[in-house]
Design a protein around this motif. Structure first.
Motif, mmCIF file in Angstrom:
data_model
loop_
_atom_site.group_PDB
_atom_site.id
_atom_site.type_symbol
_atom_site.label_atom_id
_atom_site.label_comp_id
_atom_site.label_asym_id
_atom_site.label_seq_id
_atom_site.Cartn_x
_atom_site.Cartn_y
_atom_site.Cartn_z
ATOM 1 N N ASP A 1 -89.241 -31.641 -61.026
ATOM 2 C CA ASP A 1 -89.956 -32.064 -62.238
ATOM 3 C C ASP A 1 -91.214 -32.800 -61.774
ATOM 4 O O ASP A 1 -91.150 -33.945 -61.323
ATOM 5 C CB ASP A 1 -89.044 -32.968 -63.086
ATOM 6 C CG ASP A 1 -89.716 -33.371 -64.397
ATOM 7 O OD1 ASP A 1 -90.842 -32.914 -64.657
ATOM 8 O OD2 ASP A 1 -89.094 -34.140 -65.161
ATOM 9 N N CYS B 1 -92.809 -36.602 -63.585
ATOM 10 C CA CYS B 1 -91.592 -36.788 -64.408
ATOM 11 C C CYS B 1 -91.670 -37.986 -65.338
ATOM 12 O O CYS B 1 -90.783 -38.165 -66.177
ATOM 13 C CB CYS B 1 -90.384 -36.928 -63.484
ATOM 14 S SG CYS B 1 -90.534 -38.345 -62.365
ATOM 15 N N THR C 1 -86.316 -34.839 -66.858
ATOM 16 C CA THR C 1 -85.602 -34.622 -65.591
ATOM 17 C C THR C 1 -84.101 -34.682 -65.859
ATOM 18 O O THR C 1 -83.322 -33.863 -65.349
ATOM 19 C CB THR C 1 -85.967 -35.735 -64.571
ATOM 20 O OG1 THR C 1 -87.299 -36.176 -64.782
ATOM 21 C CG2 THR C 1 -85.783 -35.270 -63.146
ATOM 22 N N VAL D 1 -81.915 -31.479 -59.547
ATOM 23 C CA VAL D 1 -83.305 -31.754 -59.912
ATOM 24 C C VAL D 1 -83.834 -32.996 -59.189
ATOM 25 O O VAL D 1 -83.088 -33.940 -58.922
ATOM 26 C CB VAL D 1 -83.445 -31.883 -61.450
ATOM 27 C CG1 VAL D 1 -82.690 -33.077 -62.003
ATOM 28 C CG2 VAL D 1 -84.904 -31.940 -61.878
ATOM 29 N N GLY E 1 -87.280 -35.610 -59.381
ATOM 30 C CA GLY E 1 -88.459 -35.984 -60.161
ATOM 31 C C GLY E 1 -89.476 -36.689 -59.291
ATOM 32 O O GLY E 1 -89.129 -37.582 -58.527
#
Ligand code: BEZ
Length: 258
Positions: free
Chosen positions: A44, A47, A53, A63, A65
Motif C-alpha cells: 500500500d 498508506c 492497508t 500487506v 504499508g
C-alpha cells in the motif's frame, strides 16, 4: 474559521483522521479494482494512517504499508499494530522480494517525479503483477488552485513555484507507464465533487491539511486573511447549503507489469 490552525508539520495525522476520513472512505471503491486475494503480497503505497492497508489485510493478503510522512506511519502503527508499516518515499522505495500488487490511493498527485515512482513500482512487482492507483487527475481542484494562486499573488507569494501537486491526464500517465514496461488495461478520469467535513470551516481545514506549503511564509494573521479571501472567491461555486464541495477529479489506473 474560528478554530483555524495550520499544522506546523507538513502532515498532521490527527487532523487527517479527524476531518479527512473521506480520503480512505472513497478509496474503498478502488479496493474492488485491486481485488486482493489470500496470500498475495501487496504494497500500500502512501498508506496514510493505515485504514485501507487494514482492509487489504482483512482479505487475507500479506500487506505492507509505506508513507513518506513519519507522523502518518506512527499513527498507522498505533492503529494496526499487527501490520508492517515503514517510512519510505514513493519515488525511490525498494522491496526485498517482488510483489503481486502495488496499490495506491490519493497519493501520487504529491509525487512530481512520476518517472521515478513508476520505476520503483515496476521494479517492485513480479512480471504479471498489477499496479492499481487513484489520484488527482487533469483539472483536479482547479477552482481551489486558482483561488489559492490569486489570493497568494495578491500578497506577493509565488504560488506556482510552491505548487506541490501533479495532476496528469490519462494520456500522459498511461504513456509514462507504457514507456517503463506496463500494459495499461484500465484508465478513467472522472469528476468526483467531494463534500468536506465541518460545515463552514471545511475549506479552511482542507487548506490547513493539504495546502499548508503555500502558507508557510506567512504570519498567522496573514494566513487567516488569505484563507478568508479564498473562501469569498470560492463561495459562489463550491459552498452549497452549509457544506464546502471540493472540485476533485480522479484518475484511476490499472496496469500490469509485462
Ligand atoms: C486530492 O486528493 O486530489 C488532493 C488532495 C490534496 C491536495 C490536492 C489534491
Amino acid at each position: 474559521m474560528n478554530n483555524l490552525s495550520i499544522p506546523k508539520n507538513y502532515w498532521d495525522a490527527a487532523l487527517y483522521e479527524d476531518k479527512h476520513a473521506f480520503v480512505w472512505q472513497y478509496g474503498e471503491d478502488l479496493l474492488k479494482f485491486l481485488n486482493p486475494q489470500p496470500g498475495e503480497s501487496i504494497l500500500d503505497l502512501g498508506c496514510g494512517t493505515g485504514q485501507l492497508t487494514e482492509k487489504i489485510a482483512q482479505a487475507g493478503a500479506d500487506v505492507w504499508g509505506i508513507d513518506s510522512a513519519p507522523a502518518m506511519i506512527e499513527k498507522a502503527r498505533e492503529n494496526y499494530p499487527d501490520i508492517r508499516f515503514d517510512v519510505a518515499n514513493a519515488a525511490n522505495f525498494q522491496v526485498g522480494k517482488p510483489l503481486d500488487a502495488v496499490f495506491s490511493n490519493a497519493v501520487l498527485h504529491w509525487v512530481k517525479e512520476a518517472d521515478s515512482a513508476i520505476a520503483s513500482i515496476h521494479q517492485s512487482l513480479k512480471p504479471g503483477g498489477r499496479f492499481v492507483a487513484e489520484f488527482g487527475g487533469k483539472g483536479n481542484i482547479k477552482a481551489i488552485a486558482t483561488a489559492l494562486e490569486s489570493a497568494l499573488e495578491a500578497v506577493n507569494i509565488p504560488a506556482q513555484a510552491l505548487n506541490p501537486w501533479y495532476f496528469p491526464s490519462i494520456a500522459e500517465y498511461a504513456s509514462l507507464l507504457e514507456q517503463q514496461g506496463f500494459d495499461v488495461i484500465y484508465a478513467m478520469l472522472f469528476a468526483r465533487p467531494t463534500p468536506l467535513a465541518d460545515g463552514e470551516a471545511g475549506m479552511a481545514n482542507w487548506i490547513g491539511m493539504f495546502a499548508s506549503t503555500f502558507l508557510a511564509g506567512l504570519s498567522s494573521e496573514q494566513q487567516i486573511q488569505v484563507i478568508r479571501v479564498i473562501e469569498e472567491y470560492l463561495k459562489p461555486t463550491l459552498y452549497r447549503q452549509g457544506t464546502w464541495i471540493a472540485d476533485y477529479r480522479r484518475i484511476r489506473i490499472v496496469a500490469i507489469k509485462l
